[in-house]
Design a protein around this motif. Structure first.
Motif, short mmCIF file in Angstrom:
data_model
loop_
_atom_site.label_atom_id
_atom_site.label_comp_id
_atom_site.label_asym_id
_atom_site.label_seq_id
_atom_site.Cartn_x
_atom_site.Cartn_y
_atom_site.Cartn_z
N LYS A 25 -3.42 5.30 6.94
CA LYS A 25 -4.48 4.97 5.98
C LYS A 25 -4.54 3.48 5.68
CE LYS A 25 -6.52 6.79 1.73
NZ LYS A 25 -6.32 7.63 0.53
N SER A 26 -3.39 2.80 5.86
CA SER A 26 -3.36 1.35 5.59
C SER A 26 -3.96 0.54 6.74
CB SER A 26 -1.92 0.90 5.33
OG SER A 26 -1.15 0.95 6.52
N SER A 63 -7.16 -0.12 9.48
CA SER A 63 -8.61 0.09 9.64
C SER A 63 -8.89 0.68 11.02
CB SER A 63 -9.35 -1.24 9.47
OG SER A 63 -9.15 -1.77 8.19
N LYS A 118 -5.27 8.07 -3.19
CA LYS A 118 -6.59 7.44 -3.19
C LYS A 118 -6.50 5.93 -3.35
CE LYS A 118 -9.54 11.25 -4.78
NZ LYS A 118 -10.35 11.77 -5.89
N GLU A 119 -5.41 5.48 -3.97
CA GLU A 119 -5.23 4.05 -4.20
C GLU A 119 -4.86 3.29 -2.94
OE1 GLU A 119 -2.37 3.61 -7.28
OE2 GLU A 119 -3.58 4.60 -8.81
N LYS A 140 -5.37 1.68 0.44
CA LYS A 140 -6.54 1.15 1.13
C LYS A 140 -6.18 0.65 2.53
CE LYS A 140 -8.82 1.68 -2.73
NZ LYS A 140 -9.74 2.83 -2.88
N ALA A 141 -7.19 0.56 3.38
CA ALA A 141 -7.02 -0.01 4.73
C ALA A 141 -6.93 -1.52 4.60
CB ALA A 141 -8.18 0.39 5.62
N VAL A 142 -5.78 -2.09 4.94
CA VAL A 142 -5.55 -3.52 4.73
C VAL A 142 -5.28 -4.28 6.04
CG1 VAL A 142 -4.75 -3.31 2.35
CG2 VAL A 142 -3.11 -3.03 4.23
N GLU A 174 0.82 -1.21 0.00
CA GLU A 174 0.00 0.00 0.00
C GLU A 174 0.86 1.26 0.00
OE1 GLU A 174 -3.34 0.02 -0.45
OE2 GLU A 174 -2.96 -2.11 -0.74
N LYS A 202 2.63 2.54 -3.19
CA LYS A 202 1.82 3.23 -4.20
C LYS A 202 2.10 4.73 -4.19
CE LYS A 202 -1.98 -0.12 -3.87
NZ LYS A 202 -3.38 -0.35 -3.42
#
Length: 341
Positions: free
Chosen positions: A84-85, A87, A224-225, A227-229, A40, A43
């Motif tokens: 941001k990665s 949750s 934006k790419e 994501k919460a992983v 993530e 990116k």
């Protein structure tokens, strides 16, 4: 029969000596967490592999991080993308000279309807808190973070408010600008698990950065790419696995000797505290797990020691005048300490 007894004794000796047994731990959760976060962040962030690894180590140890570097080397961006990665909740506090403690931890507000004071939470009530330019706020505002960073709670008007899980503070500071800044006191620096120096990218990384953002000037498309992983339950499971990593007594002695040498060094005015030795032990176990091992080796300890100690020691005035860096002193101490075999 004698052979069987010898085998049993060997296993007992291994346990007694804290040596790793043949059965390796299953490290899928930690490997998945590491790869997911790297994927993530890559990116947006170019290079900085070691920095990201150390951020993950701090995350696995539930430790706070101080990021130091000149403007424009992606300190804030790295912290935001890491948040941001996950949750989890995220809040950002921009420290300024006029910021008050209540702007950070919250305050009691009078409710005209019931005639009572109600506590209104400040931005520090989050799972992941980014404190940008922490050295721009005066001491009383910096001190607002003391209790919450160490005990993960805030006490106001006699009431104690607990933080949720996880609770991580990441702060940034600029080392070259002195005007309008307030140096962090040693007591607060000691609460940071790591102080990570974010350096300039090399030539190839600089070129990669330019190519990455040649059609995305603001970086919003790339961000934006991300994501919460990683979910909190997965993070908690990974933390529990780190605690189970084996560290031999000889390596514990090795850590203690390094810390003792900082207190006895002629180059240092202030050595490291027991909190530092605990941080090295925790970080080395997390680094071992990150590398897929259920046991710590000396290289794990050496790889994290500088980042744990560089903000916890103070050079003597003579060494500062000579231009000696904390890295040189720490490496000198590490190199002269005998490595367990």
């Amino acid at each position: 029969m004698e052979e069987q007894t010898n085998m049993e004794n060997t296993e007992e000796q291994k346990v007694a000596q804290n040596e790793p047994l043949a059965e390796a731990m299953e490290f899928e959760p930690i490997r998945d967490l590491k790869n997911a976060i790297h994927n993530e962040l890559s990116k947006v962030i170019v290079g900085q592999t070691e920095l990201i690894d150390l951020l993950i180590v701090a995350l696995l140890c539930n430790g706070h991080v101080l990021l130091e570097g000149v403007p424009g080397v992606a300190k804030t961006l790295s912290a935001r993308m890491l948040a941001k990665s996950l949750s989890t909740n995220f809040s950002r506090i921009q420290f300024t000279p006029d910021l008050m403690p209540s702007d950070v931890i919250g305050t009691s507000v009078y409710n005209t309807k019931n005639g009572e004071f109600n506590f209104k939470e400040g931005p520090v009530f989050s799972n992941f808190v980014l404190v940008d330019e922490i050295n721009r706020a005066p001491a009383k505002t910096q001190a607002a973070l003391f209790e919450v960073m160490e005990e993960q709670q805030v006490t106001i008007d006699g009431n104690t408010y607990k933080m949720g899980f996880p609770f991580i503070v990441m702060a940034t500071q600029n080392p070259v600008e002195q005007e309008g800044t307030y140096a962090l006191p040693e007591a607060q620096l000691d609460r940071f698990f790591f102080k990570l120096i974010v350096d300039y990218p090399d030539l190839n990384e600089e070129i990669a950065i330019l190519k990455r953002f040649k059609n995305d000037f603001t970086g919003k498309i790339s961000q934006k790419e991300v994501k919460a992983v990683v979910k909190p339950k997965n993070l908690r499971k990974a933390m529990e696995m780190v605690e189970d990593v084996v560290i031999k007594d000889e390596l514990i002695d090795y850590i203690a000797k390094i810390i003792q040498d900082t207190r006895n060094s002629q180059d240092l005015f202030l050595g490291a505290s027991p909190r530092a030795s605990l941080a090295i032990m925790k970080a080395s176990k997390a680094m071992a797990a990150l590398n897929g091992r259920n046991y710590v080796i000396p290289d794990d300890i050496r790889s994290v020691t500088y980042h744990v100690l560089n903000h916890r020691i103070i050079l003597t005035p003579e060494k500062e005048i000579e231009g000696v860096s904390s890295r040189e002193v720490i490496e000198k101490i590490i190199n002269k300490t005998e490595v367990p075999r």
